[in-house]
Design an enzyme around this catalytic site. Structure first.
Site, short mmCIF file in Angstrom:
data_model
loop_
_atom_site.label_atom_id
_atom_site.label_comp_id
_atom_site.label_asym_id
_atom_site.label_seq_id
_atom_site.Cartn_x
_atom_site.Cartn_y
_atom_site.Cartn_z
N CYS A 138 0.84 -1.21 0.00
CA CYS A 138 0.00 0.00 0.00
C CYS A 138 0.87 1.25 0.00
O CYS A 138 1.77 1.39 0.82
CB CYS A 138 -0.91 -0.01 1.23
SG CYS A 138 -1.72 1.58 1.54
N CYS A 186 0.39 3.26 3.55
CA CYS A 186 0.73 2.73 4.88
C CYS A 186 2.05 3.36 5.37
O CYS A 186 2.91 3.73 4.57
CB CYS A 186 0.87 1.21 4.84
SG CYS A 186 -0.71 0.34 5.02
N HIS A 192 -4.44 0.34 8.01
CA HIS A 192 -4.94 0.10 6.66
C HIS A 192 -6.38 -0.45 6.64
O HIS A 192 -7.12 -0.23 5.69
CB HIS A 192 -3.98 -0.89 5.98
CG HIS A 192 -4.26 -1.16 4.55
ND1 HIS A 192 -3.80 -0.36 3.53
CD2 HIS A 192 -4.98 -2.16 3.94
CE1 HIS A 192 -4.19 -0.85 2.37
NE2 HIS A 192 -4.91 -1.93 2.58
N ASN A 211 -13.42 9.63 -1.62
CA ASN A 211 -14.02 8.60 -2.47
C ASN A 211 -13.81 7.29 -1.75
O ASN A 211 -12.68 6.94 -1.44
CB ASN A 211 -13.30 8.48 -3.82
CG ASN A 211 -13.61 9.63 -4.73
OD1 ASN A 211 -14.70 10.18 -4.69
ND2 ASN A 211 -12.64 9.99 -5.54
N SER A 241 -8.86 4.36 -5.45
CA SER A 241 -7.76 3.54 -5.92
C SER A 241 -7.16 2.69 -4.80
O SER A 241 -6.34 1.82 -5.08
CB SER A 241 -6.68 4.45 -6.51
OG SER A 241 -6.23 5.36 -5.52
N HIS A 276 -6.95 2.07 1.85
CA HIS A 276 -6.41 2.74 3.04
C HIS A 276 -7.26 3.98 3.34
O HIS A 276 -7.56 4.76 2.44
CB HIS A 276 -4.95 3.15 2.79
CG HIS A 276 -4.23 3.47 4.06
ND1 HIS A 276 -3.28 2.64 4.62
CD2 HIS A 276 -4.37 4.51 4.92
CE1 HIS A 276 -2.85 3.17 5.75
NE2 HIS A 276 -3.49 4.30 5.95
N HIS A 298 -8.49 7.36 3.65
CA HIS A 298 -7.88 8.64 3.26
C HIS A 298 -8.89 9.52 2.55
O HIS A 298 -9.95 9.06 2.13
CB HIS A 298 -6.70 8.41 2.32
CG HIS A 298 -7.11 7.93 0.95
ND1 HIS A 298 -7.46 6.62 0.69
CD2 HIS A 298 -7.27 8.58 -0.24
CE1 HIS A 298 -7.79 6.50 -0.59
NE2 HIS A 298 -7.69 7.67 -1.17
N GLN A 345 -8.97 13.31 -0.14
CA GLN A 345 -8.15 14.22 -0.94
C GLN A 345 -8.57 15.66 -0.64
O GLN A 345 -9.69 15.92 -0.19
CB GLN A 345 -8.35 13.94 -2.42
CG GLN A 345 -7.89 12.56 -2.84
CD GLN A 345 -7.78 12.44 -4.35
OE1 GLN A 345 -7.25 13.33 -5.01
NE2 GLN A 345 -8.30 11.37 -4.90
P1 H2U Z 1 -8.34 8.10 -4.46
O1 H2U Z 1 -8.79 8.90 -3.27
O2 H2U Z 1 -9.28 8.21 -5.61
O3 H2U Z 1 -8.03 6.70 -4.10
O4 H2U Z 1 -6.95 8.75 -4.94
C1 H2U Z 1 -5.75 8.60 -4.26
C2 H2U Z 1 -4.81 9.71 -4.66
O5 H2U Z 1 -3.49 9.37 -4.24
C3 H2U Z 1 -4.72 9.96 -6.16
O6 H2U Z 1 -5.10 11.31 -6.39
C4 H2U Z 1 -2.56 9.85 -5.17
C5 H2U Z 1 -3.25 9.75 -6.50
O7 H2U Z 1 -2.77 10.73 -7.38
N1 H2U Z 1 -1.34 9.07 -5.06
C6 H2U Z 1 -0.16 9.69 -4.69
O8 H2U Z 1 -0.13 10.90 -4.49
N2 H2U Z 1 0.97 8.95 -4.52
C7 H2U Z 1 1.04 7.60 -4.77
O9 H2U Z 1 2.06 6.98 -4.55
C8 H2U Z 1 -0.14 6.90 -5.31
C9 H2U Z 1 -1.41 7.67 -5.37
ZN ZN Z 2 -2.36 1.11 3.70
#
Ligand code: H2U
Ligand code: ZN
Length: 344
Positions: free
Chosen positions: A48, A51, A111, A151, A159, A162, A164, A166
């Site tokens: 992940c 994490c 996680h 989301n 994606s 975990h 989180h 944005q």
């Molecule tokens: P989601 O909330 O849709 O899962 O998006 C996760 C965000 O995490 C996504 O905008 C960022 C992606 O650009 N990301 C990073 O900044 N670093 C990473 O190593 C992978 C994902």
């Molecule tokens: Zn994680």
């Protein structure tokens, strides 16, 4: 009439209408069936990128964080250094450069957790982090909007499981926030008072769309809800943004979030997918005393964990439409337990 027959309802925040067709869920479904999401089970996933201690896609290593953790999005949709540009031809071809910044906020090092399953002090830390981000990003001279959103679930395009959210801070006020700002200003200018304070007073008297509440916050299915189990979270005291909340109100927000997301997970006894986020007072321009802080939850599920609502057809070409009434959705959410099904 409203519980039995097709009708339309007005959303005073966006000034748009939604078509409501009660009982339409009785129609047979031979369309797409989703795989029900499984809860994440491991507290640490070596693969992940969120994490603690792990490498992100950018090659940067996360610290061994123990509470919340904020990082600059490695693939940001907005940049502060976007070159200035503008096109305007006959009012038909219009474009403008857009500056901003994007961050990711991990809610917890664990996680396997979700807002519903985090302990209250942990969710209070999340609310504190949201507040700090709103203040810090909002203080940048070019930033007018700080959009915090989560989301949740693969169905919503998330994606990574975990826990989180944005944060996208932008130079312009995005469409949805812009519509709500203008409507609240017009309401307040026309008759005084605040649109959402007045609305909450109506809903508290009616009771039929309330899902849960505490001393400082209420969660309800709005009269004009589009998504099947859409909810609106409102502070009971007029406040424009998270930084105007008192300590007890921030704790109450954490509490209402835990109770609401627990009810969501209990609805189909699966991790409930949704997009959620807060609309807060935009910066720049004239004072905006009419703006009332609120949170929206937009979950796509309709009648089970495997059948989702699609915004297609009439919804793309006409207006949004819903199949169960907001009152019926609120009654179902209200009847659910606030003990998480995984913890029973
Ligand atoms: P989601 O909330 O849709 O899962 O998006 C996760 C965000 O995490 C996504 O905008 C960022 C992606 O650009 N990301 C990073 O900044 N670093 C990473 O190593 C992978 C994902
Ligand atoms: Zn994680």
């Amino acid at each position: 009439m409203l519980s039995e027959h097709p009708h339309r309802r007005y959303n005073p925040l966006t000034r748009e209408w939604v078509l409501v067709s009660p009982h339409r869920t009785e129609r047979p479904w031979q369309g797409q069936v989703e795989r029900p999401p499984a809860p994440a089970l491991v507290s640490y996933d070596p693969g992940c990128y969120m994490c603690p201690g792990n490498l992100r896609a950018s090659g940067v290593r996360n610290p061994n964080y123990t509470s919340t953790f904020v990082f600059e999005n490695d693939f940001p949709a907005l940049r502060m250094d976007a070159p200035e540009a503008r096109i305007e031809e006959a009012g038909l071809l219009m474009a403008a450069s857009e500056r901003g910044t994007c961050r990711v906020l991990c809610f917890s090092p664990d996680h396997a957790l979700t807002l519903a399953r985090m302990a209250l002090p942990g969710i209070e830390e999340v609310v504190r982090a949201w507040t700090e981000q709103y203040v810090e990003l909002g203080a940048l001279s070019e930033i007018r909007s700080v959009q915090i959103f989560e989301n949740r679930g693969a169905m919503m395009g998330c994606s990574n499981p975990h826990p989180h959210c944005q944060i996208w801070a932008s130079q312009s006020i995005p469409n949805e926030l812009g519509k709500e700002e203008v409507s609240q200003r017009a309401y307040s200018g026309g008759r005084g008072g605040c649109l959402l304070c007045d609305y909450l007073a109506l809903e508290s008297r009616a009771g039929e769309r309330l899902v849960c509440e505490n001393d400082h916050f209420a969660a309800l299915v709005p009269f004009w809800a589009v998504w099947p189990f859409e909810t609106l979270i409102l502070p009971k005291r007029h406040a424009g943004a998270l930084d105007e909340l008192r300590e007890a109100e921030r704790a109450a927000l954490a509490e209402i979030l835990k109770r609401l997301t627990t009810r969501y997970d209990n609805l189909f006894e699966t991790p409930f997918p949704y997009s959620m986020g807060f609309h807060q007072r935009p910066g720049g321009g004239p004072p905006r005393p009419h703006f009332h802080l609120h949170g929206h939850f937009y979950p796509p599920l309709l009648r089970s964990a495997t059948v989702r609502k699609f915004m297609v057809g009439f919804e793309m070409l006409g207006s949004p439409q819903r199949d169960i009434t907001p009152e019926a959705a609120a009654a179902r959410l209200r009847a659910l337990s606030e003990t998480h099904y995984l913890e029973r």
